[in-house]
Design a protein around this motif. Structure first.
Motif, PDB file in Angstrom:
ATOM      1  N   SER A  36       0.884  -1.183   0.056  1.00  0.00           N
ATOM      2  CA  SER A  36       0.270   0.102  -0.095  1.00  0.00           C
ATOM      3  C   SER A  36       0.944   1.188   0.028  1.00  0.00           C
ATOM      4  CB  SER A  36      -1.175  -0.139   1.051  1.00  0.00           C
ATOM      5  OG  SER A  36      -0.130   0.050   2.465  1.00  0.00           O
ATOM      6  N   THR A  37       0.345   2.301  -0.395  1.00  0.00           N
ATOM      7  CA  THR A  37       1.058   3.721  -0.748  1.00  0.00           C
ATOM      8  C   THR A  37       1.474   4.263   0.937  1.00  0.00           C
ATOM      9  OG1 THR A  37      -0.127   4.197  -2.310  1.00  0.00           O
ATOM     10  CG2 THR A  37       1.009   5.942  -1.480  1.00  0.00           C
TER      11      THR A  37
ATOM     12  N   LYS B 240       2.001   2.458   3.483  1.00  0.00           N
ATOM     13  CA  LYS B 240       3.188   1.432   3.987  1.00  0.00           C
ATOM     14  C   LYS B 240       4.435   1.861   3.382  1.00  0.00           C
ATOM     15  CE  LYS B 240       4.457  -3.278   5.124  1.00  0.00           C
ATOM     16  NZ  LYS B 240       4.076  -4.626   4.863  1.00  0.00           N
TER      17      LYS B 240
END
Length: 154
Positions: free
Chosen positions: A13-14, A16
């Protein structure tokens, strides 16, 4: 996503990915945004831009621009002068440039435009074994007879 060591981490995910970049004290850069999951990489953005500029400058340095070289002669040319002009045409073509051959005619010489065309054709026959292409056959343009040569494309 690709981490700072160059290892493929997989789809992340962005949020993370940004956290991982912050932790490594580096930047998260999207390398190819047009793919199905966009590919991002953790790296130093300033260094990345420097490398891209360096590659672009190197590519520009290796690039060759095609120039048009002009060789002017008169139709009453002597044999040695003819051979010198022939040699210069070969040199220009080997450098990858186009060559414009101009046979100049003055005054009453216009009556002998056929001789000028014959001279231009003589250049073509003598250059037949060279790696070049006759782009434009000899033709009368105003007071001159011109022919164009270009290097043969591989």
């Amino acid at each position: 996503m690709i981490d700072a060591d160059g290892n493929n981490v997989g789809v992340v995910s962005t949020i993370k990915a940004l956290a991982m970049a912050e932790e490594a004290d580096l930047d998260l850069v999207v390398i190819s945004p047009n793919q199905a999951p966009p590919v991002a990489k953790i790296l130093n953005y300033g260094k990345y831009r420097y490398e891209l500029e360096k590659k672009a400058k190197e590519a520009k340095k290796k690039q060759h621009t095609v120039d048009i070289k002009e060789v002017k002669v008169r139709y009453k040319i002597d044999t040695h002068d003819y051979e010198v002009r022939l040699k210069s045409i070969r040199k220009f073509i080997s450098q990858g440039n186009k060559v414009k051959l101009v046979v100049m005619l003055r005054g009453r010489e216009m009556q002998h435009s056929g001789l000028a065309i014959d001279l231009a054709n003589r250049f073509i026959t003598d250059l037949a074994n060279d790696p070049l292409v006759v782009e434009k056959k000899p033709m009368v343009e105003g007071r001159n007879v011109t022919a164009w040569f270009a290097p043969q494309s591989n």
